[in-house]
Design a protein around this motif. Structure first.
Motif: not given
Length: 209
Positions: A103-119
């Motif tokens: 889950v850390k890898g998914i968030h680092a590579e596929h979420v937070f590279n494209f979206f702000e954490a507060s989005d």
């Protein structure tokens, strides 16, 4: 008398559902002889609803369910399968570390590279994983964003969880077997679906002895 008026253009504003959708109820419950994973089957898209299982067996020793963005949940399942093919967890702590790394890898590579954490519209996943470790212990793991922790007694996810939690706290006993708890879980899922507009379809229970 003729009454005329200028034609009016009626417009309807179409609202897109956010990517962060957890319209479900899913749970993992520790029993005296194993773990059960249960969930409804109703998926809600932008313009449609459909029925599909939300319980995903990863191998003969591991099963998961979850809430959030479907494609990301399925990606997590694929990545966990890859990890489990390389090494089966020895104990609950090892199982938690494997889930956390995914889950850390998914968030680092596929979420937070494209979206702000507060989005509020960023992809979102919350997983419940049940694993039978090679040492014989069982592990119930709950994730929230990139964090993972070992669960105790029962864990829930999805928008229907407050109703499920209320009934589960009322009925749960650690001495209950999987068979007994599964019967109660089916009743609780029925109660959730009666009152929650986004939980529906059939009810499924998976046993991990």
């Amino acid at each position: 008398m003729i009454i005329s008026s200028e034609p009016r253009l009626l417009t309807t504003r179409i609202r897109r559902l956010p990517l962060r959708v957890d319209m479900t109820i899913a749970a993992g419950i520790l029993c005296s002889d194993g773990i059960i994973i249960c969930a409804d089957t109703e998926h809600t898209g932008e313009v449609s609803k459909f029925q599909a299982s939300k319980i995903i067996p990863l191998d003969e020793h591991t099963v998961m369910t979850g809430s959030g963005t479907t494609d990301y949940i399925l990606m997590a399942a694929d990545k966990l399968k890859d990890e489990l093919r390389m090494a089966r967890p020895v104990n609950p702590s090892d199982a938690r570390q494997i889930v956390e790394s995914v889950v850390k890898g998914i968030h680092a590579e596929h979420v937070f590279n494209f979206f702000e954490a507060s989005d509020p519209n960023r992809p979102f996943i919350e997983l419940i994983v049940a694993a039978r470790c090679s040492g014989g212990d069982l592990a119930l793991i709950k994730t929230n964003n990139s964090a993972a922790r070992l669960g105790t007694n029962f864990e829930f996810t999805g928008s229907g969880f407050p109703i499920f939690e209320y009934w589960c706290r009322y009925f749960y006993r650690d001495r209950l077997t999987m068979a007994g708890m599964a019967t109660l879980a089916l009743f609780i899922l029925k109660e959730v679906k009666k009152v929650h507009p986004y939980c529906g379809g059939s009810s499924q229970v998976f046993h991990l002895p």
